[in-house]
Motif scaffolding. Structure first.
Motif: not given
Length: 167
Positions: A19-34
């Motif tokens: 779950l942490i991996v899923l959330i962190e990947i989601g956060e990183i991707l969304l952050h990367k594309f602002n």
């Protein structure tokens, strides 16, 4: 009485890590594309509120989008009624009609008229007051696409754990 799972049970630890991996990947991707993350994260949280019942996924995704859509509709409604009622009474009328529709239609069109709709309406109303400003069409897109991906990610984690007898 239901027996509680141990805090450090193997299945709980594996679920937590995935779950942490899923959330962190989601956060990183969304952050990367602002891209604003909250609409997707709220949908995932709502999935936990329904005890990860996959049958509730359409209710969460569609109801949440409907809630944000109502955030978009309230301002033109207020603007149209303000000359007649004043701004605040117009806002109260809209909210009353929205809540009444949820109460009256929740058993008939539950995938649209539900608590997810009202929750996302409230959150969008709060987010709309924050800088840099509201972007409800973006929020709906993030909520539908990102929220669905996160919910399906949690569902996949559940499925993997069940497949290996770790539920």
């Amino acid at each position: 009485m239901e027996q509680k799972q141990a805090i450090f049970a193997k299945s709980r630890i594996i679920f937590m890590v995935l779950l942490i991996v899923l959330i962190e990947i989601g956060e990183i991707l969304l952050h990367k594309f602002n891209i604003t993350a909250w609409p997707a994260m709220v949908c995932m949280i709502l999935y936990f509120f329904v005890h990860m019942d996959y049958r509730q996924i359409p209710h969460i995704v569609i109801g949440s989008a409907f809630g944000i859509l109502n955030y978009m509709l309230i301002n033109p409604f207020i603007k149209a009624l303000t000359p007649i009622t004043g701004a605040f009474p117009a806002q109260l009328i809209y909210i009353a009609v929205f809540v009444a529709a949820i109460v009256l239609l929740k058993d008939h069109i539950p995938w649209v008229f539900n608590t997810s709709a009202f929750l996302l309406f409230v959150i969008a109303s709060i987010a709309g007051k924050a800088l840099p400003g509201p972007d409800p069409l973006n929020w709906i897109t993030v909520q539908v696409v990102g929220g669905t991906v996160l919910i399906l990610g949690v569902f996949a984690i559940q499925t993997i754990l069940k497949r290996f007898g770790l539920n």
